[in-house]
Design a protein around this motif. Structure first.
Motif, mmCIF file in Angstrom:
data_model
loop_
_atom_site.group_PDB
_atom_site.id
_atom_site.type_symbol
_atom_site.label_atom_id
_atom_site.label_comp_id
_atom_site.label_asym_id
_atom_site.label_seq_id
_atom_site.Cartn_x
_atom_site.Cartn_y
_atom_site.Cartn_z
ATOM 1 N N PRO A 1 0.841 -1.190 0.000
ATOM 2 C CA PRO A 1 0.000 0.000 0.000
ATOM 3 C C PRO A 1 0.880 1.246 0.000
ATOM 4 O O PRO A 1 1.954 1.257 0.585
ATOM 5 C CB PRO A 1 -0.785 -0.121 1.310
ATOM 6 N N THR A 2 0.442 2.277 -0.696
ATOM 7 C CA THR A 2 1.192 3.521 -0.751
ATOM 8 C C THR A 2 0.919 4.308 0.516
ATOM 9 O O THR A 2 -0.228 4.492 0.904
ATOM 10 C CB THR A 2 0.773 4.345 -1.984
ATOM 11 N N LEU A 3 1.978 4.760 1.141
ATOM 12 C CA LEU A 3 1.846 5.561 2.345
ATOM 13 C C LEU A 3 1.796 7.033 1.970
ATOM 14 O O LEU A 3 2.507 7.477 1.077
ATOM 15 C CB LEU A 3 3.040 5.323 3.281
ATOM 16 N N SER A 4 1.009 7.792 2.661
ATOM 17 C CA SER A 4 0.963 9.223 2.405
ATOM 18 C C SER A 4 2.129 9.894 3.137
ATOM 19 O O SER A 4 2.683 9.331 4.087
ATOM 20 C CB SER A 4 -0.365 9.796 2.887
ATOM 21 N N ALA B 1 1.367 17.422 -0.210
ATOM 22 C CA ALA B 1 0.837 16.187 -0.802
ATOM 23 C C ALA B 1 1.918 15.453 -1.584
ATOM 24 O O ALA B 1 1.847 14.243 -1.759
ATOM 25 C CB ALA B 1 -0.345 16.505 -1.713
ATOM 26 N N GLU B 2 2.932 16.180 -2.060
ATOM 27 C CA GLU B 2 4.028 15.563 -2.812
ATOM 28 C C GLU B 2 4.998 14.804 -1.926
ATOM 29 O O GLU B 2 5.690 13.919 -2.392
ATOM 30 C CB GLU B 2 4.793 16.623 -3.600
ATOM 31 N N GLY B 3 5.087 15.183 -0.665
ATOM 32 C CA GLY B 3 5.993 14.502 0.254
ATOM 33 C C GLY B 3 6.553 15.439 1.298
ATOM 34 O O GLY B 3 6.161 16.598 1.401
ATOM 35 N N VAL B 4 7.494 14.918 2.054
ATOM 36 C CA VAL B 4 8.163 15.677 3.098
ATOM 37 C C VAL B 4 9.469 16.196 2.505
ATOM 38 O O VAL B 4 10.317 15.406 2.087
ATOM 39 C CB VAL B 4 8.452 14.794 4.335
ATOM 40 N N THR B 5 9.621 17.518 2.447
ATOM 41 C CA THR B 5 10.841 18.112 1.900
ATOM 42 C C THR B 5 11.839 18.315 3.028
ATOM 43 O O THR B 5 11.510 18.909 4.061
ATOM 44 C CB THR B 5 10.547 19.451 1.200
ATOM 45 N N PHE C 1 18.049 19.359 -1.335
ATOM 46 C CA PHE C 1 16.685 19.165 -0.875
ATOM 47 C C PHE C 1 16.230 17.813 -1.392
ATOM 48 O O PHE C 1 16.369 17.512 -2.579
ATOM 49 C CB PHE C 1 15.749 20.256 -1.401
ATOM 50 N N HIS C 2 15.706 16.982 -0.487
ATOM 51 C CA HIS C 2 15.161 15.675 -0.838
ATOM 52 C C HIS C 2 13.677 15.669 -0.512
ATOM 53 O O HIS C 2 13.262 16.228 0.507
ATOM 54 C CB HIS C 2 15.863 14.556 -0.056
ATOM 55 N N ASP D 1 7.090 5.731 -0.157
ATOM 56 C CA ASP D 1 7.674 4.752 -1.059
ATOM 57 C C ASP D 1 9.054 5.096 -1.587
ATOM 58 O O ASP D 1 9.773 4.213 -2.042
ATOM 59 C CB ASP D 1 6.747 4.526 -2.260
ATOM 60 N N GLU D 2 9.415 6.374 -1.600
ATOM 61 C CA GLU D 2 10.684 6.743 -2.209
ATOM 62 C C GLU D 2 11.274 7.999 -1.584
ATOM 63 O O GLU D 2 10.595 8.739 -0.879
ATOM 64 C CB GLU D 2 10.527 6.960 -3.719
ATOM 65 N N THR D 3 12.549 8.200 -1.881
ATOM 66 C CA THR D 3 13.250 9.425 -1.536
ATOM 67 C C THR D 3 13.953 9.890 -2.800
ATOM 68 O O THR D 3 14.695 9.130 -3.407
ATOM 69 C CB THR D 3 14.290 9.177 -0.423
#
Length: 152
Positions: A51-54, A106-110, A133-134, A139-141
């Motif tokens: 499952p994709t994690l938010s 919503a895109e991720g944690v910067t 900046f990552h 699911d990914e970094t």
């Protein structure tokens, strides 16, 4: 004492009623071998998909750790592929590593990352730090931007 035949009929009737109540008898014929293979394939595919994690499910500490690890991998790839280097590393020397969560979307944690590196060539030695900046998701970094390393 009840007769064995009546007792078996009563137990069979109770078992059937229990089974109907729980939905185990739905009027279908018993599954064939091909049905079993199809069901196994469906179960395997369902368990293989994660499952994709938010981004909300990624803690600040996990995001910082993953971003630092990703920046270290980036540095190792850049320095490891530089043919002019005699030696190199990503351990702290004059700079230290740091990571700070700067945004959640919503895109991720910067995460803003500073990671030390050093290298030596025939002519020079250098100590430095990359800044990047990552964006970290469940699911990914991925490295969104940052210092380019070109020691040669």
């Amino acid at each position: 004492m009840s007769r064995p035949r009546t007792r078996r009929a009563l137990l069979s009737l109770r078992g059937t009623g229990l089974c109907l109540g729980s939905g185990c008898l739905d009027g279908r014929l018993p599954a064939s071998d091909s049905d079993d293979a199809a069901n196994e394939s469906t179960r395997t595919n369902a368990t293989a998909e994660r499952p994709t994690l938010s981004p909300a499910d990624v803690s600040d500490a996990a995001a910082r750790d993953r971003a630092l690890a990703a920046e270290e991998e980036f540095l190792e790839a850049e320095l490891g592929n530089a043919s002019c280097l005699n030696d190199w590393g990503t351990t702290p020397s004059t700079a230290s590593e740091s990571a700070e969560v700067v945004e959640r979307s919503a895109e991720g944690v910067t995460v803003s990352v500073t990671h030390p590196y050093w290298f030596s060539t025939d002519d020079a030695e250098a100590d430095g730090a990359s800044n990047a900046f990552h964006v970290v998701t469940g699911d990914e970094t991925r490295r969104a931007s940052g210092t380019e390393i070109d020691p040669c």
